[in-house]
Design an enzyme around this catalytic site. Structure first.
Site, PDB file in Angstrom:
ATOM      1  N   THR A 125       0.816  -1.216   0.000  1.00 55.89           N
ATOM      2  CA  THR A 125       0.000   0.000   0.000  1.00 55.89           C
ATOM      3  C   THR A 125       0.853   1.271   0.000  1.00 55.89           C
ATOM      4  OG1 THR A 125      -1.672  -1.192   1.248  1.00 55.89           O
ATOM      5  CG2 THR A 125      -1.868   1.208   1.240  1.00 55.89           C
ATOM      6  N   PRO A 127       0.716   5.801  -0.017  1.00 58.32           N
ATOM      7  CA  PRO A 127      -0.156   6.904   0.411  1.00 58.32           C
ATOM      8  C   PRO A 127      -1.102   7.363  -0.708  1.00 58.32           C
ATOM      9  CG  PRO A 127       2.134   7.348   1.008  1.00 58.32           C
ATOM     10  CD  PRO A 127       2.150   6.104   0.182  1.00 58.32           C
ATOM     11  N   ILE A 156       1.770   0.006   7.018  1.00 59.86           N
ATOM     12  CA  ILE A 156       2.451  -1.286   6.957  1.00 59.86           C
ATOM     13  C   ILE A 156       2.562  -1.923   8.352  1.00 59.86           C
ATOM     14  CG2 ILE A 156       4.547  -2.508   6.205  1.00 59.86           C
ATOM     15  CD1 ILE A 156       2.768  -1.140   3.938  1.00 59.86           C
ATOM     16  N   THR A 157       1.891  -3.073   8.510  1.00 58.95           N
ATOM     17  CA  THR A 157       1.915  -3.809   9.773  1.00 58.95           C
ATOM     18  C   THR A 157       3.319  -4.366  10.008  1.00 58.95           C
ATOM     19  OG1 THR A 157      -0.393  -4.394   9.416  1.00 58.95           O
ATOM     20  CG2 THR A 157       0.808  -5.721  11.037  1.00 58.95           C
ATOM     21  N   GLU A 240      -4.350 -14.348   1.985  1.00 58.92           N
ATOM     22  CA  GLU A 240      -4.563 -13.281   2.970  1.00 58.92           C
ATOM     23  C   GLU A 240      -6.058 -13.081   3.240  1.00 58.92           C
ATOM     24  OE1 GLU A 240      -2.717  -9.510   2.031  1.00 58.92           O
ATOM     25  OE2 GLU A 240      -3.691  -8.511   3.719  1.00 58.92           O
ATOM     26  N   GLN A 277     -36.821 -12.329  24.970  1.00 61.91           N
ATOM     27  CA  GLN A 277     -36.941 -12.810  23.588  1.00 61.91           C
ATOM     28  C   GLN A 277     -36.270 -11.881  22.571  1.00 61.91           C
ATOM     29  OE1 GLN A 277     -40.783 -13.016  21.441  1.00 61.91           O
ATOM     30  NE2 GLN A 277     -40.439 -15.219  21.421  1.00 61.91           N
ATOM     31  N   GLN A 334     -23.604  -3.993  22.519  1.00 66.05           N
ATOM     32  CA  GLN A 334     -24.934  -3.527  22.932  1.00 66.05           C
ATOM     33  C   GLN A 334     -25.521  -4.432  24.029  1.00 66.05           C
ATOM     34  OE1 GLN A 334     -26.235  -0.762  21.721  1.00 66.05           O
ATOM     35  NE2 GLN A 334     -28.302  -0.841  22.548  1.00 66.05           N
ATOM     36  N   GLY A 337     -24.518  -3.489  27.399  1.00 64.72           N
ATOM     37  CA  GLY A 337     -24.916  -2.162  27.869  1.00 64.72           C
ATOM     38  C   GLY A 337     -23.693  -1.287  28.111  1.00 64.72           C
ATOM     39  N   GLU A 365     -15.525  -3.085  -0.940  1.00 64.32           N
ATOM     40  CA  GLU A 365     -15.936  -2.572  -2.264  1.00 64.32           C
ATOM     41  C   GLU A 365     -15.105  -3.239  -3.363  1.00 64.32           C
ATOM     42  OE1 GLU A 365     -15.198  -0.673   0.377  1.00 64.32           O
ATOM     43  OE2 GLU A 365     -17.157   0.164   0.859  1.00 64.32           O
TER      44      GLU A 365
HETATM   45  C1  LIG Z   1      -4.067  -1.074  10.382  1.00 63.30           C
HETATM   46  C2  LIG Z   1      -3.760  -1.339   8.942  1.00 63.30           C
HETATM   47  C3  LIG Z   1      -2.806  -2.295   8.626  1.00 63.30           C
HETATM   48  C4  LIG Z   1      -2.473  -2.509   7.277  1.00 63.30           C
HETATM   49  N1  LIG Z   1      -1.444  -3.370   6.969  1.00 63.30           N
HETATM   50  C5  LIG Z   1      -0.948  -3.395   5.696  1.00 63.30           C
HETATM   51  C6  LIG Z   1       0.256  -4.104   5.381  1.00 63.30           C
HETATM   52  O1  LIG Z   1       0.852  -4.767   6.237  1.00 63.30           O
HETATM   53  N2  LIG Z   1       0.735  -4.042   4.114  1.00 63.30           N
HETATM   54  C7  LIG Z   1       0.108  -3.340   3.133  1.00 63.30           C
HETATM   55  O2  LIG Z   1       0.598  -3.307   2.002  1.00 63.30           O
HETATM   56  N3  LIG Z   1      -1.056  -2.651   3.389  1.00 63.30           N
HETATM   57  C8  LIG Z   1      -1.584  -2.665   4.646  1.00 63.30           C
HETATM   58  N4  LIG Z   1      -2.743  -1.964   4.930  1.00 63.30           N
HETATM   59  C9  LIG Z   1      -3.377  -1.218   3.859  1.00 63.30           C
HETATM   60  C10 LIG Z   1      -4.742  -1.735   3.420  1.00 63.30           C
HETATM   61  O3  LIG Z   1      -4.620  -2.924   2.679  1.00 63.30           O
HETATM   62  C11 LIG Z   1      -5.391  -0.584   2.621  1.00 63.30           C
HETATM   63  O4  LIG Z   1      -5.771   0.389   3.587  1.00 63.30           O
HETATM   64  C12 LIG Z   1      -6.585  -1.015   1.805  1.00 63.30           C
HETATM   65  O5  LIG Z   1      -6.183  -1.845   0.744  1.00 63.30           O
HETATM   66  C13 LIG Z   1      -7.336   0.199   1.212  1.00 63.30           C
HETATM   67  O6  LIG Z   1      -6.485   1.103   0.593  1.00 63.30           O
HETATM   68  P1  LIG Z   1      -6.571   2.667   0.988  1.00 63.30           P
HETATM   69  O7  LIG Z   1      -6.552   2.725   2.474  1.00 63.30           O
HETATM   70  O8  LIG Z   1      -5.504   3.376   0.271  1.00 63.30           O
HETATM   71  O9  LIG Z   1      -7.992   3.134   0.507  1.00 63.30           O
HETATM   72  P2  LIG Z   1      -8.371   3.726  -0.943  1.00 63.30           P
HETATM   73  O10 LIG Z   1      -7.858   2.815  -1.990  1.00 63.30           O
HETATM   74  O11 LIG Z   1      -7.991   5.151  -0.988  1.00 63.30           O
HETATM   75  O12 LIG Z   1      -9.962   3.620  -0.888  1.00 63.30           O
HETATM   76  C14 LIG Z   1     -10.772   4.517  -0.127  1.00 63.30           C
HETATM   77  C15 LIG Z   1     -12.229   4.067  -0.201  1.00 63.30           C
HETATM   78  O13 LIG Z   1     -12.670   4.094  -1.566  1.00 63.30           O
HETATM   79  C16 LIG Z   1     -13.143   2.808  -1.937  1.00 63.30           C
HETATM   80  N5  LIG Z   1     -12.761   2.546  -3.331  1.00 63.30           N
HETATM   81  C17 LIG Z   1     -11.531   2.716  -3.894  1.00 63.30           C
HETATM   82  N6  LIG Z   1     -11.556   2.364  -5.188  1.00 63.30           N
HETATM   83  C18 LIG Z   1     -12.827   1.974  -5.457  1.00 63.30           C
HETATM   84  C19 LIG Z   1     -13.501   1.475  -6.617  1.00 63.30           C
HETATM   85  N7  LIG Z   1     -12.858   1.259  -7.764  1.00 63.30           N
HETATM   86  N8  LIG Z   1     -14.825   1.177  -6.515  1.00 63.30           N
HETATM   87  C20 LIG Z   1     -15.489   1.353  -5.338  1.00 63.30           C
HETATM   88  N9  LIG Z   1     -14.903   1.795  -4.215  1.00 63.30           N
HETATM   89  C21 LIG Z   1     -13.592   2.083  -4.263  1.00 63.30           C
HETATM   90  C22 LIG Z   1     -12.464   1.820  -1.009  1.00 63.30           C
HETATM   91  O14 LIG Z   1     -13.208   0.623  -0.893  1.00 63.30           O
HETATM   92  C23 LIG Z   1     -12.440   2.632   0.288  1.00 63.30           C
HETATM   93  O15 LIG Z   1     -13.671   2.512   0.939  1.00 63.30           O
HETATM   94  C24 LIG Z   1      -3.144  -1.800   6.255  1.00 63.30           C
HETATM   95  C25 LIG Z   1      -4.140  -0.875   6.585  1.00 63.30           C
HETATM   96  C26 LIG Z   1      -4.432  -0.628   7.912  1.00 63.30           C
HETATM   97  C27 LIG Z   1      -5.459   0.425   8.212  1.00 63.30           C
END
Ligand SMILES: Cc1cc2nc3c(=O)[nH]c(=O)nc-3n(C[C@H](O)[C@H](O)[C@H](O)COP(=O)(O)OP(=O)(O)OC[C@H]3O[C@@H](n4cnc5c(N)ncnc54)[C@H](O)[C@@H]3O)c2cc1C
Length: 385
Positions: A125, A127, A156-157, A240, A277, A334, A337, A365
């Site tokens: 991933t 930015p 990155i974890t 994964e 219930q 929930q 409470g 998505e």
């Molecule tokens: C705590 C944590 C640990 C993680 N660990 C790792 C790791 O070890 N290594 C690693 O590489 N990554 C890691 N990730 C990254 C993770 O895989 C990404 O956050 C994830 O793939 C989404 O990418 P983004 O955050 O850039 O969101 P974006 O790609 O910016 O997406 C933002 C939103 O838009 C939606 N969206 C984007 N494109 C589309 C589309 N074409 N159609 C519909 N909806 C869309 C997405 O579903 C999301 O809801 C980690 C993330 C977190 C938060």
């Protein structure tokens, strides 16, 4: 149906190990966001990092249901962050090292990963966007006997406290997803900078933003073939996503077990909560959803274990199991409470940790889109190797 007597014995000894060696430290690690090194070494000594890896490199080469047990029991100690640190090392970083690494890379990185001496992370991933893997901007340019890596990664974890990074970067940016390659980078290499990120949940695990500034990587650290990084990443996403599906059913099971005990004991208006219930039916629905996910995930695990490429099934596993886990976490909180909202009770952390399920490793998505391509467009995904 899927677990032999040996599996059950393994589950029992793992549970005992976690209770004795890990649980007493969880609160401290959740607060500090640091998992102490000694536990990595203990995991190594116990063989837990090597369950799925070849004996040749110190692994145990066991069937996939040992991994299922490891994942389930990690969820049941209720620290999504601790579990994530362990499985990101064992199944994200190490899967690439094992599948694409040369003999030399396996000796230098897989062997010490199995013993717990080296911790790895997987850096895909960026930015600029995680969902669009092919759109990554990091580059690795070949110069004689090395590559020069530039770019950045985020979320990155294990990125802060790891020893090595499995990094995806473009060796040929013009080719788009066909120009991505994978590299092993030692964290201490000059030009690598890590910054720790603060986050909602998974608090015991460290999550990093990583910058690469003219980082020199020896050519021997290229993993597999140049230009094959995208198919490698996509192929391992199946594993994964199934892991994340299994994690989700296991934390649902844990939450429901805990909550049922609570509901039996907690009395309002002179009666246990479990006699009302409105609550019983909600609980029954959630229990049914959890069992459907669990049994589906076991069947996918069975097929993966036989060597099938379960891309569709792993997509469904993560999509559905993480959704149910979020519903379970919301509703179990929930049922408790006000106590559900308190840090002294497990549901607050579980609620936070669960929220990452539909985001990490491919958002819901993106998973729906993959499924739509398979089911509606009849796209046939093939493994890279
Ligand atoms: C705590 C944590 C640990 C993680 N660990 C790792 C790791 O070890 N290594 C690693 O590489 N990554 C890691 N990730 C990254 C993770 O895989 C990404 O956050 C994830 O793939 C989404 O990418 P983004 O955050 O850039 O969101 P974006 O790609 O910016 O997406 C933002 C939103 O838009 C939606 N969206 C984007 N494109 C589309 C589309 N074409 N159609 C519909 N909806 C869309 C997405 O579903 C999301 O809801 C980690 C993330 C977190 C938060």
């Amino acid at each position: 149906m899927y677990f032999s007597e040996e599996h059950q014995l393994f589950r029992k000894s793992l549970k005992d190990f976690l209770k004795k060696e890990v649980v007493p430290h969880i609160e401290k690690w959740e607060k500090s966001g640091t998992i102490e090194r000694f536990i990595w070494e203990k995991f190594g000594e116990m063989g837990y990092f090597g369950l799925a890896y070849p004996e040749e490199y110190g692994g145990l080469e066991l069937d996939f249901f040992y991994t299922v047990i490891l994942l389930e029991e990690l969820q049941k100690i209720n620290s999504g962050g601790f579990a994530a640190a362990i499985w990101a090392h064992t199944y994200l970083a190490m899967t690439h090292v094992n599948k694409e690494g040369s003999q030399d890379i396996k000796e230098r990185y897989l062997v010490p990963s199995i013993t717990g001496e080296k911790i790895g992370c997987l850096c895909v991933t960026e930015p600029f966007g995680g969902s669009d893997v092919a759109g990554m901007r990091s580059t690795a340019v070949r110069k004689e006997d090395h590559y020069i890596l530039n770019g950045s990664k985020t979320f990155i974890t294990n990125g802060v406290y790891c020893d090595y990074m499995v990094v995806a970067a473009k060796t040929d940016p013009v080719l788009g997803n066909k120009g991505i390659s994978m590299f092993i980078v030692d964290k201490e290499t000059p030009g690598v900078t890590v910054t720790k990120l603060d986050k909602l949940g998974w608090r015991a695990s460290d999550t990093a933003e990583i910058a690469f500034d003219n980082v020199k990587i020896p050519v021997e650290n290229l993993m597999g073939e140049e230009g094959k990084g995208f198919p490698y990443i996509m192929q391992h996403f199946s594993l994964e996503r199934l892991l994340m599906g299994i994690n989700a059913h296991a934390r649902s099971e844990y939450a429901l077990d805990y909550t049922l005990n609570y509901m039996n004991e907690r009395k309002t208006f002179g009666k246990s909560l479990s006699t009302y219930q409105a609550l019983r039916h909600k609980f029954a629905d959630l229990f049914a959803d959890m069992e459907m996910c669990r049994d589906y995930n076991y069947s996918v695990a069975y097929r993966l274990n036989k060597g099938e490429y379960v891309v569709k099934e792993a997509t469904i596993s993560k999509l559905k199991s993480t959704k149910i886990a979020d519903e379970v976490a919301y509703q179990c909180l929930q049922f408790l409470g006000g106590f559900g909202y308190m840090e002294d009770y497990p549901m607050a952390r579980l609620f936070r940790d669960s929220r990452l399920g539909p985001i990490g490793g491919g958002t819901s998505e993106i998973l729906r889109e993959i499924l739509a391509k398979i089911v509606i467009d009849k796209k046939d995904y093939k493994p890279a190797t």
